[in-house]
Write a protein that holds these residues in place. Structure first.
Motif, mmCIF file in Angstrom:
data_model
loop_
_atom_site.group_PDB
_atom_site.id
_atom_site.type_symbol
_atom_site.label_atom_id
_atom_site.label_comp_id
_atom_site.label_asym_id
_atom_site.label_seq_id
_atom_site.Cartn_x
_atom_site.Cartn_y
_atom_site.Cartn_z
ATOM 1 N N ALA A 48 0.831 -1.206 0.000
ATOM 2 C CA ALA A 48 0.000 0.000 0.000
ATOM 3 C C ALA A 48 0.864 1.255 0.000
ATOM 4 O O ALA A 48 0.570 2.232 -0.696
ATOM 5 N N ILE A 49 1.940 1.228 0.777
ATOM 6 C CA ILE A 49 2.841 2.382 0.828
ATOM 7 C C ILE A 49 3.524 2.576 -0.518
ATOM 8 O O ILE A 49 3.627 3.707 -1.020
ATOM 9 N N ASP A 50 3.992 1.476 -1.117
ATOM 10 C CA ASP A 50 4.629 1.576 -2.434
ATOM 11 C C ASP A 50 3.649 2.111 -3.486
ATOM 12 O O ASP A 50 4.012 2.942 -4.316
ATOM 13 N N HIS A 51 2.414 1.623 -3.446
ATOM 14 C CA HIS A 51 1.400 2.080 -4.402
ATOM 15 C C HIS A 51 1.134 3.568 -4.231
ATOM 16 O O HIS A 51 1.043 4.316 -5.212
ATOM 17 N N ARG A 52 1.018 4.016 -2.991
ATOM 18 C CA ARG A 52 0.759 5.444 -2.732
ATOM 19 C C ARG A 52 1.921 6.299 -3.218
ATOM 20 O O ARG A 52 1.721 7.350 -3.833
ATOM 21 N N ASN A 53 3.142 5.861 -2.944
ATOM 22 C CA ASN A 53 4.312 6.625 -3.392
ATOM 23 C C ASN A 53 4.395 6.667 -4.912
ATOM 24 O O ASN A 53 4.753 7.694 -5.494
ATOM 25 N N GLU A 54 4.059 5.557 -5.561
ATOM 26 C CA GLU A 54 4.064 5.523 -7.028
ATOM 27 C C GLU A 54 3.017 6.476 -7.603
ATOM 28 O O GLU A 54 3.276 7.183 -8.575
ATOM 29 N N ARG A 55 1.851 6.515 -6.989
ATOM 30 C CA ARG A 55 0.815 7.441 -7.463
ATOM 31 C C ARG A 55 1.252 8.892 -7.284
ATOM 32 O O ARG A 55 0.974 9.744 -8.126
ATOM 33 N N THR A 57 4.350 10.077 -7.323
ATOM 34 C CA THR A 57 5.347 10.430 -8.330
ATOM 35 C C THR A 57 4.704 10.571 -9.712
ATOM 36 O O THR A 57 5.074 11.471 -10.473
ATOM 37 N N ASN A 58 3.747 9.704 -10.032
ATOM 38 C CA ASN A 58 3.052 9.820 -11.318
ATOM 39 C C ASN A 58 2.267 11.124 -11.399
ATOM 40 O O ASN A 58 2.217 11.766 -12.453
ATOM 41 N N LEU A 59 1.654 11.522 -10.291
ATOM 42 C CA LEU A 59 0.903 12.774 -10.269
ATOM 43 C C LEU A 59 1.831 13.967 -10.457
ATOM 44 O O LEU A 59 1.514 14.904 -11.194
ATOM 45 N N LYS A 60 2.992 13.917 -9.817
ATOM 46 C CA LYS A 60 3.960 15.005 -9.979
ATOM 47 C C LYS A 60 4.435 15.105 -11.426
ATOM 48 O O LYS A 60 4.562 16.201 -11.975
ATOM 49 N N LYS A 61 4.697 13.945 -12.031
ATOM 50 C CA LYS A 61 5.152 13.939 -13.427
ATOM 51 C C LYS A 61 4.084 14.493 -14.364
ATOM 52 O O LYS A 61 4.378 15.257 -15.278
#
Length: 82
Positions: A48-55, A57-61
């Motif tokens: 869950a933490i990895d998924h949140r962090n990935e989202r 970074t994708n949002l920032k990009k």
């Protein structure tokens, strides 16, 4: 007009039927995830933490990409009208 007395009676019956449906239907079996870190599944928590962090970074990009597109569009329009 609202339909008179028949409309009022029909609305009352409909309300009663819907009210009784709540008593007939079984309760939900959905269980919410544990908020207590001692009881939580460590693998699910790390996923869950990895998924949140990935989202994040994708949002920032995507925000950066939209910002750059807007800036390029403004510059292109500025040079077009000069």
């Amino acid at each position: 007009m609202t339909g008179g007395v028949g409309f009022s009676k029909q609305a009352s019956q409909s309300f009663e039927e819907n009210h009784h449906l709540g008593k007939i239907r079984p309760k939900s079996t959905y269980t919410k995830g544990s908020r207590n870190l001692e009881k939580a599944d460590s693998k699910a928590l790390s996923e869950a933490i990895d998924h949140r962090n990935e989202r994040k970074t994708n949002l920032k990009k995507s925000r950066l990409l939209v910002f750059l597109i807007v800036i390029l569009a403004v510059l292109a329009l500025t040079f077009y009208f000069l």
